[in-house]
Design a protein around this motif. Sequence first.
Motif, PDB file in Angstrom:
ATOM      1  N   VAL B 133       0.763  -1.092   0.113  1.00 54.16           N
ATOM      2  CA  VAL B 133      -0.068   0.043   0.001  1.00 54.16           C
ATOM      3  C   VAL B 133       0.894   1.294   0.076  1.00 54.16           C
ATOM      4  N   GLU B 134       1.880   1.019   0.828  1.00 53.36           N
ATOM      5  CA  GLU B 134       2.841   2.456   0.969  1.00 53.36           C
ATOM      6  C   GLU B 134       3.387   2.650  -0.652  1.00 53.36           C
ATOM      7  N   ALA B 135       3.995   1.425  -1.177  1.00 54.35           N
ATOM      8  CA  ALA B 135       4.643   1.660  -2.261  1.00 54.35           C
ATOM      9  C   ALA B 135       3.615   2.388  -3.424  1.00 54.35           C
ATOM     10  N   ARG B 136       2.319   1.969  -3.364  1.00 55.99           N
ATOM     11  CA  ARG B 136       1.378   2.528  -4.342  1.00 55.99           C
ATOM     12  C   ARG B 136       1.000   3.954  -3.889  1.00 55.99           C
ATOM     13  N   ALA B 137       1.025   3.982  -2.707  1.00 51.01           N
ATOM     14  CA  ALA B 137       0.582   5.543  -2.284  1.00 51.01           C
ATOM     15  C   ALA B 137       1.612   6.474  -2.747  1.00 51.01           C
ATOM     16  N   VAL B 138       3.150   5.983  -2.412  1.00 51.18           N
ATOM     17  CA  VAL B 138       4.183   6.914  -2.796  1.00 51.18           C
ATOM     18  C   VAL B 138       4.280   7.301  -4.450  1.00 51.18           C
ATOM     19  N   GLN B 139       3.876   6.060  -4.863  1.00 51.02           N
ATOM     20  CA  GLN B 139       3.754   6.168  -6.548  1.00 51.02           C
ATOM     21  C   GLN B 139       2.741   7.265  -6.949  1.00 51.02           C
ATOM     22  N   ARG B 140       1.581   7.066  -6.195  1.00 49.26           N
ATOM     23  CA  ARG B 140       0.424   7.990  -6.537  1.00 49.26           C
ATOM     24  C   ARG B 140       0.754   9.361  -6.296  1.00 49.26           C
ATOM     25  N   LEU B 141       1.566   9.730  -5.112  1.00 48.02           N
ATOM     26  CA  LEU B 141       1.816  11.086  -4.898  1.00 48.02           C
ATOM     27  C   LEU B 141       2.813  11.668  -5.861  1.00 48.02           C
ATOM     28  N   GLU B 142       3.920  10.704  -6.059  1.00 46.81           N
ATOM     29  CA  GLU B 142       4.850  11.361  -7.158  1.00 46.81           C
ATOM     30  C   GLU B 142       4.256  11.588  -8.350  1.00 46.81           C
ATOM     31  N   SER B 143       3.174  10.992  -8.990  1.00 49.27           N
ATOM     32  CA  SER B 143       2.676  11.170 -10.260  1.00 49.27           C
ATOM     33  C   SER B 143       1.995  12.480 -10.010  1.00 49.27           C
ATOM     34  N   LEU B 144       1.682  12.761  -8.844  1.00 53.66           N
ATOM     35  CA  LEU B 144       0.821  14.168  -8.703  1.00 53.66           C
ATOM     36  C   LEU B 144       1.738  15.287  -8.250  1.00 53.66           C
ATOM     37  N   GLY B 145       3.034  15.080  -8.334  1.00 53.37           N
ATOM     38  CA  GLY B 145       4.080  16.020  -8.053  1.00 53.37           C
ATOM     39  C   GLY B 145       4.207  16.245  -6.392  1.00 53.37           C
ATOM     40  N   LEU B 146       3.906  15.317  -5.713  1.00 55.51           N
ATOM     41  CA  LEU B 146       3.806  15.598  -4.351  1.00 55.51           C
ATOM     42  C   LEU B 146       4.782  14.748  -3.763  1.00 55.51           C
ATOM     43  N   GLY B 147       6.018  14.358  -4.469  1.00 54.85           N
ATOM     44  CA  GLY B 147       7.146  13.204  -3.771  1.00 54.85           C
ATOM     45  C   GLY B 147       7.729  13.743  -2.867  1.00 54.85           C
ATOM     46  N   ARG B 148       7.977  15.381  -2.688  1.00 60.85           N
ATOM     47  CA  ARG B 148       8.738  15.793  -1.617  1.00 60.85           C
ATOM     48  C   ARG B 148       8.095  16.170  -0.324  1.00 60.85           C
ATOM     49  N   HIS B 149       6.356  15.942  -0.443  1.00 61.70           N
ATOM     50  CA  HIS B 149       5.833  16.287   0.689  1.00 61.70           C
ATOM     51  C   HIS B 149       5.313  14.998   1.504  1.00 61.70           C
ATOM     52  N   LEU B 150       5.933  13.920   1.089  1.00 57.87           N
ATOM     53  CA  LEU B 150       5.488  12.426   1.487  1.00 57.87           C
ATOM     54  C   LEU B 150       5.169  12.367   3.112  1.00 57.87           C
ATOM     55  N   ARG B 151       6.212  13.149   3.854  1.00 62.26           N
ATOM     56  CA  ARG B 151       6.456  12.954   5.310  1.00 62.26           C
ATOM     57  C   ARG B 151       5.679  14.125   5.738  1.00 62.26           C
TER      58      ARG B 151
END
Lengths: 378, 239
Positions: B133-151
Amino acid sequence: MRAPTQRYRNILDFALSSLLRRKGRNLSLTGVYTLVVFVLASLIFFVQALKREARELLVQAPDMVVQRLVAGRHDPILAAQAEAIRSIRGVLEVRPRLWGYYYDPAFGGNLTVMANEHEPIAADAVWIGQGVARNMRVNEGDLISLRAYDGLPMLFLVQKILPTESELVSSDLVLMAPRDVRSLFHFPEGLATDLAITAGNPRELPTIAAKIVERFPDARPILKAELLRTYEAVFDWRGGLMVVVLGSALLSFVIFAWDKATGLSAEERREIGILKSIGWESSDVLLLKFWEGTVVSLTAFLSGILLAYVHVFFFSARLFEHALKGWSVLFPRYRLLPALDGYQLTVLFFLTVLPYTAATLVPIWRAATVDPDAAMRT
Amino acid sequence: MIELVQVVKTFQAGLATPFTAVDGVSLSIPEAQITVLKGPSGSGKTTLLTLIGCMARPTSGRIHLHRLPGNVLPQLQAGDSVEITSLPERFLTAIRRRTFGFIFQQFNLIRGISVLENVMLPAYPTGEDHRSVEARAVQRLESLGLGRHLRASVERLSGGEAQRVAIARALINDPTVLIADEPTAHLDSRLSEDFMALMGQFKAAGKTLLITSHDPIVHGSPLADRVVELRDGQIVAEP
């Protein structure tokens, strides 16, 4: 991979992070909860430990003790009566016992001075309990001084310090030769403090007691079972008294728990609405709240038990000893033997965790069954 | 495809002041298209979304979901149809979880936890492995340009970023239908256009999109395949 346990783990993960989000609120709740468990556990441990010690003490006690009463007060008994009592059918053994109390002004406590019946002790020598050794700060080989009835000091060599098997039994004990007991207390020859009786069949004890009273109307037979009942009643009464006093504390805690754990804030209700709207079932929300409650309950329960254990068995229940022991002014300080039993822990669990769970369950269930569309309308 | 037949929703039915929010709506919502429900406040748009999204039950009428994805309910195969108004809550939740992703007007993110955890939340009760689930969430967030806001905590995000987190969360269980309630109400024009562009991408990827809005950027967008106008709980225009 979808394992049935994974759902529980995922929700537990979120429960932990939820608890951390509301640190202040949850820490205060856990703190008060721990305090309640600590107080109740101390009380239960202490009363149970005293009762256990009393039972151990009575295991070594004779089946029956016969005293003589003069004007309703305990008075020395004629040692010669032992022969007459021994002739009663069912009596196995009668031992005249020689003992008394010695008030030690140095540490403000009573010592039990007793003639050793089992093993001979040399003249001018004593065996002492741990409490006496601790208070007098003496070791084996040292000399101690006791004031005799006429005010003159008597010197004794400490030959042995009794083992700590049960400090309540032996803590205040000073064993010496019969002749020394008589000298110390000016106890006349031919008299004993009481008679210790052993019966072949314990069921015959009430009949034997009746026969003794018939033959010696001034005698008072005391059965071991009666002593045990008295001890238990005294400790239960004291414990019960404390429970009544602490009841108000427990009630305050239930109200506090109700307010803190169930008075769901608007923020929490909003969160539950969000969870429902993004696909959580009511049972998932209940599981989340169950985990949160379990973490708080178990942390408080285990911390409270641990603190109570240390308080009772390492610090002799300092906070309650005056209320529970009653005689602490006169009785030398002693340490209880550490022990726990499953029944006590279960009782404690039901006294503390159950009221908390009951206080939190219904309102949480109400919040968890909120319509999922509520989040759409906020 | 989603099909509504004479759907009525009355609040406080049987009491002194009943209020009918949706009044006899029959509608077909085609797959892989953007359908916009427009109308003034109180026209019944949001209520209709909650009924379609299995969040509430209609007072009367029927709602059919056709060609369901797999893994929705054990007794249903991929491609089956189901009439949802008579299903118990447990089944409705399972359908909602697998079929619909919701983007709320207020974003409805949970404060105090990270962006990543917010996105993962809808997947927790499914029992799926935490790491996947975490891997998928990271992928979704990165695709929406939010990769640097994960934490990052969600309180620190701007309106546009918060909405993209809400979109990532709506996508975490890979739903076939995305439902957005007044998604541009708190966005400026540029962000509203960005939002519609994103919806266009999802449509191209085969998602069905159902959006309520009275924002011309949304209902006037060339990406909107169909605009249904509601007033007083009834459909008044369907171009």
